[in-house]
Motif scaffolding. Structure first.
Motif, mmCIF file in Angstrom:
data_model
loop_
_atom_site.group_PDB
_atom_site.id
_atom_site.type_symbol
_atom_site.label_atom_id
_atom_site.label_comp_id
_atom_site.label_asym_id
_atom_site.label_seq_id
_atom_site.Cartn_x
_atom_site.Cartn_y
_atom_site.Cartn_z
ATOM 1 N N SER A 142 22.398 -6.954 38.966
ATOM 2 C CA SER A 142 22.863 -8.035 39.836
ATOM 3 C C SER A 142 21.715 -8.959 40.209
ATOM 4 C CB SER A 142 23.455 -7.410 41.106
ATOM 5 O OG SER A 142 23.408 -8.307 42.181
ATOM 6 N N ASN A 185 35.733 -5.871 50.014
ATOM 7 C CA ASN A 185 35.463 -6.522 48.731
ATOM 8 C C ASN A 185 36.751 -6.652 47.944
ATOM 9 O OD1 ASN A 185 32.554 -6.688 48.938
ATOM 10 N ND2 ASN A 185 32.611 -4.451 48.870
ATOM 11 N N PHE A 236 39.421 -7.283 44.835
ATOM 12 C CA PHE A 236 39.568 -6.935 43.417
ATOM 13 C C PHE A 236 40.929 -7.444 42.962
ATOM 14 C CE2 PHE A 236 40.778 -3.348 46.069
ATOM 15 C CZ PHE A 236 42.018 -2.997 45.593
ATOM 16 N N LYS A 237 41.105 -7.438 41.659
ATOM 17 C CA LYS A 237 42.309 -8.017 41.060
ATOM 18 C C LYS A 237 43.581 -7.339 41.583
ATOM 19 C CE LYS A 237 42.925 -8.933 36.220
ATOM 20 N NZ LYS A 237 42.272 -8.448 35.034
ATOM 21 N N LYS A 276 27.812 -7.539 44.291
ATOM 22 C CA LYS A 276 29.190 -8.027 44.159
ATOM 23 C C LYS A 276 29.422 -8.742 42.819
ATOM 24 C CE LYS A 276 32.464 -9.674 47.454
ATOM 25 N NZ LYS A 276 32.777 -10.550 48.562
ATOM 26 N N ASP A 277 28.352 -9.463 42.354
ATOM 27 C CA ASP A 277 28.491 -10.233 41.114
ATOM 28 C C ASP A 277 28.657 -9.355 39.875
ATOM 29 O OD1 ASP A 277 25.908 -9.375 41.607
ATOM 30 O OD2 ASP A 277 24.944 -11.014 40.537
ATOM 31 N N ASN A 295 30.455 -6.420 40.186
ATOM 32 C CA ASN A 295 31.494 -5.481 40.631
ATOM 33 C C ASN A 295 30.933 -4.094 40.922
ATOM 34 O OD1 ASN A 295 33.487 -7.337 40.567
ATOM 35 N ND2 ASN A 295 34.321 -6.694 38.584
ATOM 36 N N GLN A 320 34.770 -1.430 44.482
ATOM 37 C CA GLN A 320 34.985 -2.248 43.276
ATOM 38 C C GLN A 320 34.759 -1.436 42.009
ATOM 39 O OE1 GLN A 320 32.271 -5.621 43.983
ATOM 40 N NE2 GLN A 320 34.099 -6.870 44.233
ATOM 41 N N THR A 371 35.710 0.596 39.206
ATOM 42 C CA THR A 371 36.963 0.980 38.568
ATOM 43 C C THR A 371 36.726 1.797 37.316
ATOM 44 O OG1 THR A 371 36.931 -1.101 37.418
ATOM 45 C CG2 THR A 371 38.295 -0.975 39.368
#
Ligand code: SAH
Length: 360
Positions: free
Chosen positions: A84, A302, A304-305, A339-340, A342, A347, A349
């Protein structure tokens, strides 16, 4: 000597990375090695990253031969690395079509490694991307320990000062393996970290909090995320099984037996706009925690989709924090790191093939 262990492990070759320090010692003495040999082997593995018995030259030849016949060291390698802009690093371990994630978070005064304990998660917290992926299986001791070994090796001389079980999965639903990993982290020939530098985060599996307390002492963090049961029921299905009152009682029991938690338990509270972030919620939270020595960590949510939540505004998070501070709680607001790529909380997954429905 425990002959059950000896027989079962000598029947087939075993991966030494799955053994607790105690079992490693039993395994080695059962082959006729001296008591200190297991310490030497642990040093080779966990400090020198040497996984080839033939290179462990301070171990007698005959024991090296026996080790080759009966055991092996199999590390799960990182397959991908993402860095990141803020220096956070996310590594991915690929395991038979599945992926798990490990995150390194460097800060001024400490550097934290966040490790995963399961492939996916069965708890289905509504606001968490890992929960939405479903659950596949527990990680083995070796798969969890490999995350630390690989990270240490990748970071070369940069030290990992803290380890947190805050990656994918619910560590207390993989209790036995997680306790063995903790024993390796704490052992001076293992990763040699002090108990105050290790944090296990749980959504609140009460019987396992009690069991953990009998087995080992580390910092406990609890994902509370709500100030009353109706909100917690809504966002964390586990609350229907173990509600806030019984969870906080089990935390009190844990604290009684713990010296690692000298500043109290960490209460994690994700800030969800119009769900749990009202002024009343802040006062209610202070009230339910008044008897529990605790520090509160507010986590900006945060995204997420395919999720409908919205993070509370910075203003609201500050107001919420100040109410708690005025009530005497040590309250911090978690920085959003990675965050950039994930790599931030919730976040992670990975890539989970969801076999089992729900193991709650
Ligand atoms: N299962 C354990 C370990 C996960 S730790 C537990 O629940 O404690 C990860 C932390 O991040 C937990 O507090 C979790 O509730 C929180 N979290 C999950 N999703 C999040 C999101 N989208 N944004 C911010 N925090 C999140």
């Amino acid at each position: 000597m425990n002959t059950n262990i000896n027989l079962s492990i000598l029947n087939s070759k075993i991966n030494l990375l799955n053994l607790s320090p105690k079992k490693m010692q039993l395994f080695l003495t059962s082959m006729g090695a001296k008591n200190f040999t297991s310490e030497q082997i642990m040093k080779w593995i966990y400090n020198y990253h040497c996984y080839d018995f033939n290179k462990m030259l301070n171990i007698s030849k005959i024991i090296r031969q026996k080790l080759n016949q009966n055991s092996y060291i199999n590390i799960s390698n990182f397959s991908e690395e993402k860095i990141s802009s803020d220096g956070t690093i996310k590594w991915i371990t690929s395991l038979k079509n599945q992926k798990v994630e490990t995150v390194y978070i460097p800060e001024e005064k400490r550097s934290t490694l966040c490790i995963s304990s399961q492939i996916g998660c069965s708890l289905k917290c509504d606001f968490c991307a890992t929960g939405k992926q479903g659950f596949n299986r527990n990680l083995t001791v070796s798969e969890i320990v490999s995350q630390i070994l690989q990270a240490k090796k990748k970071l070369k001389n940069k030290k990992i000062t803290n380890i947190v079980f805050m990656g994918m999965g619910e560590p207390l639903l993989n209790l036995n393996n997680v306790v063995t990993v903790l024993e390796i982290i704490l052992n001076k020939n293992g990763f040699g970290l002090s108990k105050r530098r290790i944090t296990l985060s749980t959504a609140g599996i009460i019987p396992a909090i009690d069991k953990l307390s009998q087995k080992i002492d580390v910092n406990l963090a609890v994902s509370l995320h709500a100030s009353n049961n109706s909100i917690r029921d809504l966002i964390m299905p586990i609350n229907k099984k173990y509600n806030i009152e019984s969870l906080l009682n089990s935390v009190s029991r844990y604290l009684k037996n713990s010296s690692a938690n000298h500043n109290g338990v960490t209460i994690e509270y994700v800030m969800l706009k119009n769900i749990n972030d009202s002024i009343e919620n802040a006062y209610e939270l202070a009230d339910i925690l008044k008897k529990i020595p605790s520090k509160i960590n507010l986590i900006p949510w945060n995204s997420f989709k395919n999720s409908n939540f919205i993070s509370s505004t910075t203003n609201r998070i500050n107001t919420f924090a100040n109410i708690l501070r005025n009530k005497g709680f040590n309250t911090t607001i978690r920085k959003n790191r990675g965050k950039d790529i994930n790599a931030a909380c919730g976040q992670l997954t990975g890539n989970v093939i969801n076999y089992s429905k729900n193991n709650l």
